[in-house]
Design an enzyme around this catalytic site. Structure first.
Site, PDB file in Angstrom:
ATOM      1  N   GLY A  20      38.436 -36.350 -93.979  1.00 15.47           N
ATOM      2  CA  GLY A  20      38.918 -35.489 -92.895  1.00 15.47           C
ATOM      3  C   GLY A  20      38.166 -34.166 -92.799  1.00 15.47           C
ATOM      4  O   GLY A  20      38.753 -33.127 -92.522  1.00 15.47           O
ATOM      5  N   LYS A  21      36.846 -34.251 -92.988  1.00 11.77           N
ATOM      6  CA  LYS A  21      36.023 -33.046 -92.901  1.00 11.77           C
ATOM      7  C   LYS A  21      36.029 -32.471 -91.490  1.00 11.77           C
ATOM      8  O   LYS A  21      36.045 -31.252 -91.304  1.00 11.77           O
ATOM      9  CB  LYS A  21      34.588 -33.417 -93.288  1.00 11.77           C
ATOM     10  N   LYS A 192      38.621 -34.980-112.150  1.00  7.72           N
ATOM     11  CA  LYS A 192      37.230 -35.318-112.496  1.00  7.72           C
ATOM     12  C   LYS A 192      36.336 -35.581-111.272  1.00  7.72           C
ATOM     13  O   LYS A 192      35.201 -35.085-111.227  1.00  7.72           O
ATOM     14  CB  LYS A 192      37.227 -36.528-113.442  1.00  7.72           C
ATOM     15  N   CYS A 383      37.475 -45.151 -66.063  1.00  3.33           N
ATOM     16  CA  CYS A 383      36.076 -45.579 -65.971  1.00  3.33           C
ATOM     17  C   CYS A 383      36.006 -47.087 -65.734  1.00  3.33           C
ATOM     18  O   CYS A 383      36.303 -47.527 -64.626  1.00  3.33           O
ATOM     19  CB  CYS A 383      35.308 -45.120 -67.203  1.00  3.33           C
ATOM     20  N   HIS A 520      36.194 -39.613 -67.405  1.00  4.89           N
ATOM     21  CA  HIS A 520      36.998 -39.749 -68.633  1.00  4.89           C
ATOM     22  C   HIS A 520      37.861 -38.504 -68.831  1.00  4.89           C
ATOM     23  O   HIS A 520      37.434 -37.543 -69.484  1.00  4.89           O
ATOM     24  CB  HIS A 520      36.073 -39.898 -69.851  1.00  4.89           C
ATOM     25  N   GLU A 522      40.281 -38.012 -70.724  1.00  8.91           N
ATOM     26  CA  GLU A 522      40.720 -37.793 -72.108  1.00  8.91           C
ATOM     27  C   GLU A 522      39.885 -36.752 -72.849  1.00  8.91           C
ATOM     28  O   GLU A 522      40.382 -36.115 -73.778  1.00  8.91           O
ATOM     29  CB  GLU A 522      40.735 -39.118 -72.892  1.00  8.91           C
TER      30      GLU A 522
HETATM   31  N1  GLN Z   1      30.374 -50.125 -67.990  1.00  8.11           N
HETATM   32  C1  GLN Z   1      30.778 -49.314 -66.902  1.00  8.11           C
HETATM   33  C2  GLN Z   1      29.629 -48.507 -66.303  1.00  8.11           C
HETATM   34  O1  GLN Z   1      28.629 -48.323 -66.882  1.00  8.11           O
HETATM   35  C3  GLN Z   1      31.906 -48.379 -67.318  1.00  8.11           C
HETATM   36  C4  GLN Z   1      31.520 -47.402 -68.369  1.00  8.11           C
HETATM   37  C5  GLN Z   1      32.696 -46.721 -68.996  1.00  8.11           C
HETATM   38  O2  GLN Z   1      33.811 -47.195 -68.918  1.00  8.11           O
HETATM   39  N2  GLN Z   1      32.460 -45.617 -69.682  1.00  8.11           N
HETATM   40  O3  GLN Z   1      29.709 -48.040 -65.212  1.00  8.11           O
END
Ligand code: GLN
Length: 550
Positions: A20-21, A192, A383, A520, A522
């Site tokens: 967990g560095k 140790k 995505c 994305h 997230e």
């Molecule tokens: N494979 C898909 C693309 O290249 C989706 C990529 C992804 O989900 N990050 O567009």
């Protein structure tokens, strides 16, 4: 304002990997920020790949994408989630990237005919790379990947050893994370491995200043004194890094052990007392949910939750404003078939298809999207998950039989997702080109792109604004040729690039919550600031659960 001169903390790891560095480094960042200091973090990885973009997530975990489009180690995700640091290309260096730069210089003749060697040329390049991120911050935290004793990390260790002489003793601190295992048969904690690992570190010239001892119980005074004696550090510099139930507790445990106090003392800096109420509140909320929802993640790398690190965290964050715990159910899309789908996904309060590459398990993902649409289950496609949703909608609602993404079926009669060979890059205002034969690592749409939302859509309701920016990592795009056909059947395009040519978010009508995004989200979710799309997805899952229960 004059340039600040930063201080540096180097974090190394001993005994074994996975202690967990990354989380320890991120937590140090959080603690120093809570004292009013500004921090940045950097990861130095010993492998030869220039970046982790082409590495198998099975082996290496998620590829984390920054605003500036760098494909980086997943530890950068921890750093961004735990601190306010905004990271980019310069915050992750690998051996490959360092050598690439040195060889580039050698070819240009920059070394004036000299013999190019590990010391000083590689080590100088490493030190320059560390200094690159030190502008405008009080503290730079540098995590060295790998474990002490590996031959690969030696140039990095040599560089950070030299760094103290260059930057001054009072400006550099070495923190070493080790393991103190409890041996059941002996009924005691063993020091140790820590002694050996520190000895190894000292043999290459680095005397650690602080030891973080990963263990399952708090270390008492005696054992700390023993470790301190053998490892040549102060007793108060031996910190228990106790196992915790939830990662966001790590800063609190470190603080309780006096870590941040010791760091500022050794670096000789004066700060205000730390304010950790927000971390305490976060942990309280995580531990006391009022409800629990089940989210099915239908993907390929389902065995290894490391490959969806940011996604898992973003889902947890999405539960927070809803006072809800989010339980994740990882479903291998290859196991989904018409006969099994109700058994597998029937219990889910929400279905999420995450990003991915390649054709494996694709039909199972399409079936999952269909199941969510037809059964009014909240759906979140990210995505590839958005592309899948478009394919499913085209095939089963818009009547385009055989519709597909050109990534998977080049001969499909309806390439609703395709490779855009020419597009305007709004970041650089240049026309970008690519074709199927282009280099794999080089032709993705990567990093932050602006997106304009449509009024009165799920996306607009979630964000509460019309201009957003999100991070991308993909090659294929929504094919505008089919826009009107799909819209006429009820698909809603709720987010596009400001010019309107790149489709970024889709939704469908007559469904409680069904949304796919080409980016994305997230990567931008934070525990203190959960991402709006995750928050709304979880909210919809709770509503669904309550509806089913009635
Ligand atoms: N494979 C898909 C693309 O290249 C989706 C990529 C992804 O989900 N990050 O567009």
């Amino acid at each position: 304002m004059g340039e600040k001169s930063a201080k540096f903390i180097f974090v190394t790891g001993g005994v074994l990997s996975s202690l967990g560095k990354g989380l320890a480094s991120a937590s140090i960042g959080a603690l120093l920020e809570s004292r009013g200091l500004t921090v940045t973090l950097q990861k130095l990885d010993p492998y030869i790949n220039v970046d982790p973009g082409t590495m198998n997530p099975f082996q290496h975990g998620e590829v984390f994408v920054t605003d500036d489009g760098a494909e980086t180690d997943l530890d950068l995700g921890h750093y961004e989630r735990f601190t306010h640091a905004c990271l980019g290309h310069d915050n992750n260096f690998t051996t490959g990237k360092i050598y690439d730069q040195v060889i580039g210089k050698e070819r240009r003749g920059d070394y004036l005919g000299g013999t190019v060697q590990v010391i000083p040329h590689i080590t100088d390049e490493i030190k320059d790379s560390i200094r690159l991120v030190s502008r405008d911050v009080d503290i730079v935290i540098v995590e060295i990947g790998g474990t002490i004793g590996d031959i690969e990390s030696l140039p990095f260790l040599e560089a950070i050893r030299q760094f103290r002489a260059d930057a001054g003793k009072e400006n550099v601190l070495y923190i070493h994370l080790t393991l103190v295992p409890y041996i059941i048969t002996a009924g005691e904690l063993k020091t140790k491995p820590t002694q050996h690992s520190v000895k190894e570190l000292r043999s290459i010239g680095i005397q650690p200043d602080i030891l973080l001892c990963r263990t399952d119980r708090f270390l008492d005074k005696e054992i700390k004194a023993k470790i301190a004696l053998f490892c040549n550090v102060g007793t108060d510099a031996v910190i228990t890094a106790k196992d915790v139930d939830c990662i966001y507790e790590v800063p609190l445990v470190f603080h309780q052990e006096g870590l941040d106090n010791k760091i500022v003392e050794l670096l000789n800096i004066w700060t205000r007392t730390p304010r950790l109420e927000n971390w305490e509140q976060l942990c309280r909320r995580l531990k006391n949910p009022e409800s629990v929802v089940n989210i099915a993640i239908v993907g390929k790398y389902v065995d290894l939750t490391e490959s969806y690190k940011s996604l898992n965290e973003a889902l947890v964050h999405g539960g927070l404003p809803n006072k809800c715990r989010v339980d994740l159910m990882f479903v291998d899309s290859e196991s989904i078939a018409a006969e099994t789908i109700t058994d597998i996904l029937g219990q889910a309060d929400g279905i999420l298809v995450p990003g991915g590459f390649g054709s494996r398990g694709i039909e199972g993902k399409i079936q999952a999207a269909r199941f969510a649409r037809e059964n009014q289950i909240p759906y979140f496609g990210i995505c590839l998950g958005m592309q899948i949703a478009v394919v499913e909608f085209a095939r089963h609602v818009a009547g385009m039989q055989g519709a597909h993404s050109a990534e998977i079926d080049v001969d499909t009669p309806y390439p609703v997702i395709y490779l855009m060979t020419e597009w305007l890059d709004e970041q650089s205002q240049t026309i970008q080109k690519r074709d199927a034969g282009s280099q794999k690592g080089g032709t993705m749409r990567l990093g932050a792109y602006p997106c304009r939302l449509k009024m009165d859509t799920l996306a607009h309701a979630a964000y509460g604004q019309l201009e957003i920016s999100e991070r991308h990592r993909h090659r294929y795009e929504f094919n505008n040729e089919y826009t009107s056909m799909l819209e006429e059947s009820g698909l809603v395009i709720s987010g596009t690039s400001p010019q309107g040519d790149l489709v970024e978010i889709i939704e469908i009508k007559d469904h409680p919550w069904y949304l796919g995004c080409q980016f994305h989200p997230e990567f931008k979710s934070r525990p203190m600031n959960p991402h709006p799309l995750f928050r709304e997805f979880i909210k919809a899952a709770i509503v669904r659960q309550q509806g089913v229960a009635k």
